[in-house]
Write a protein that holds these residues in place. Structure first.
Motif, short mmCIF file in Angstrom:
data_model
loop_
_atom_site.label_atom_id
_atom_site.label_comp_id
_atom_site.label_asym_id
_atom_site.label_seq_id
_atom_site.Cartn_x
_atom_site.Cartn_y
_atom_site.Cartn_z
N ASN A 266 -1.76 1.83 2.12
CA ASN A 266 -2.01 0.55 2.80
C ASN A 266 -3.35 -0.05 2.40
OD1 ASN A 266 0.41 1.00 4.02
ND2 ASN A 266 -0.40 1.31 6.09
N LYS B 142 -2.99 -1.69 -0.94
CA LYS B 142 -2.25 -2.94 -0.77
C LYS B 142 -3.19 -4.06 -0.34
CE LYS B 142 2.43 -1.28 0.31
NZ LYS B 142 3.48 -1.22 1.36
N ARG B 143 -4.06 -3.74 0.61
CA ARG B 143 -5.03 -4.75 1.06
C ARG B 143 -6.00 -5.12 -0.06
NH1 ARG B 143 -7.10 -6.20 6.05
NH2 ARG B 143 -4.92 -6.32 6.71
N ASN C 87 -5.32 -5.28 -3.14
CA ASN C 87 -4.58 -6.14 -4.06
C ASN C 87 -3.99 -7.37 -3.39
OD1 ASN C 87 -5.03 -4.38 -6.26
ND2 ASN C 87 -3.31 -3.09 -5.64
N ASN C 88 -4.41 -7.61 -2.12
CA ASN C 88 -3.94 -8.79 -1.37
C ASN C 88 -2.44 -8.82 -1.20
OD1 ASN C 88 -6.52 -10.02 -0.91
ND2 ASN C 88 -6.55 -10.62 -3.08
N GLU C 89 -1.83 -7.65 -1.04
CA GLU C 89 -0.41 -7.55 -0.79
C GLU C 89 -0.16 -7.45 0.72
OE1 GLU C 89 1.09 -4.20 -2.91
OE2 GLU C 89 0.29 -4.85 -4.84
N PRO C 90 1.03 -7.83 1.19
CA PRO C 90 1.34 -7.68 2.62
C PRO C 90 1.24 -6.21 3.04
CG PRO C 90 2.98 -9.04 1.51
CD PRO C 90 2.13 -8.45 0.43
N VAL C 91 0.70 -5.98 4.22
CA VAL C 91 0.49 -4.60 4.67
C VAL C 91 0.61 -4.53 6.19
CG1 VAL C 91 -2.01 -4.93 4.81
CG2 VAL C 91 -1.08 -2.63 4.56
#
Length: 343
Positions: free
Chosen positions: A317, A320-321, A323-327
């Protein structure tokens, strides 16, 4: 590093900004901040004043590579690696991070806010791209520091009681509800036994470990426990002599709850040596689902927690944050009551 007056997070202050504000060259600013020579006392005072006012944190990686950008380092601050519970969380963190191309750097900070604060500031000077800390009650200073960072932060292990008010400015959280763990165990033992219950745990300084579980257990069992908090580390021996002390003072206890499985096994060994029947005379329960509890002649009643999963999910998680991905902001891995033969 602090929040701006609008509440937004302030970007990392670069060496170039320090030089421009102090009206000196970048090289001079660097020499002052590194403690080198070749400048006047007035210049030194001016550069240091600007650096302090802007909240500059020196970038050790940049000093070596000539860049102010974040690295692939992930800073991990844990209270201890001496307990098997945290060892396996760290194993999950390290395996997942390295598989994704990130390098963990680990610090052991205990349960001391000052030690944690100093280590965090030291680690942040290496410009990590993300940070992992243990979920616990913190001072306002430490909490403000975490919330002010421009890098992603994850708190792991104890979700606490704040999941309903989690905001995006707060760290991500991965773990389980320890109060619910204690509540479930207390309710289970209350359904099987009557009488006084006791608790054997430890504290570090003035900080008692496992407080949320203990309070949840008292609620579930329906009465306050006779508490013994040892100024020691969790171990078989601490559980052994802690049980001896508690039963000497309170011989009529019917149920014993422990900080973790290691201490519960120590308590079980004491009772067996003294001819105390388990669970005929005293019921025993631990926490953690450690391997030792499953190989005893009488399997231990405990709560199994997915420690490796906590570490791996926290790493996943967090990146993900990065890489600015939804988490998922709050990830509860859950737990499982193991109804053993000691209760």
């Amino acid at each position: 590093m602090a929040k701006s007056s609008s509440g937004s997070k302030r970007k990392v202050v670069s060496l170039t900004e320090i030089a421009l504000e102090a009206e000196v060259s970048r090289m001079t600013a660097s020499r002052v901040l590194r403690g080198a020579d070749g400048y006047s006392e007035a210049t030194r005072d001016k550069v240091l004043a600007v650096a302090q006012r802007l909240g500059y944190v020196p970038n050790r990686i940049a000093a070596a590579l000539g860049s102010d950008t974040a690295t692939s380092l992930v800073a991990i601050a844990l209270p201890t690696i001496g307990r098997e519970l945290y060892n396996q969380i760290l194993e999950g963190l390290e395996s997942k991070l390295t598989s994704m191309g990130y390098q963990p750097i680990v610090g052991v900070v205990g349960y001391d806010d000052d030690v944690e604060y100093q280590w965090l500031n030291s680690a942040l000077a290496w410009r990590p791209c993300a940070l992992v800390v243990a979920g616990r009650t913190r001072s306002n200073r430490n909490r403000t520091l975490l919330q002010s960072l421009s890098i992603p932060v994850v708190e792991l292990w104890n979700l606490g009681r704040e999941d309903t008010v989690q905001q995006r400015s707060d760290p991500l959280r991965v773990g389980l509800d320890h109060r619910a763990v204690g509540l479930q165990m207390g309710q289970y033992l209350r359904s099987r036994y009557r009488g006084k219950a006791g608790y054997v745990g430890v504290k570090v300084g003035d900080h008692a470990l496992g407080v949320d579980r203990l309070e949840g257990f008292e609620e579930g069992y329906g009465q306050s426990l006779q508490r013994l908090l040892l100024k020691d580390r969790s171990s078989f021996y601490a559980g052994y002599y802690g049980t001896e002390q508690l039963l000497s003072a309170e011989p009529n206890l019917r149920v014993l709850y422990y900080l973790d499985d290691n201490m519960a096994v120590g308590g079980l060994m004491f009772c067996q040596q003294k001819g105390i029947k388990i669970p005929g005379d005293v019921a025993i329960a631990g926490f953690g689902g450690l391997d030792v509890g499953s190989i005893l002649p009488a399997t231990l009643t405990t709560t199994n927690v997915r420690r490796l999963r906590v570490g791996k999910l926290a790493a996943q998680n967090l990146i993900k944050r990065v890489n600015n991905e939804p988490v998922v902001v709050v990830e509860d891995v859950g737990f499982e009551l193991l109804k053993g033969e000691t209760s």
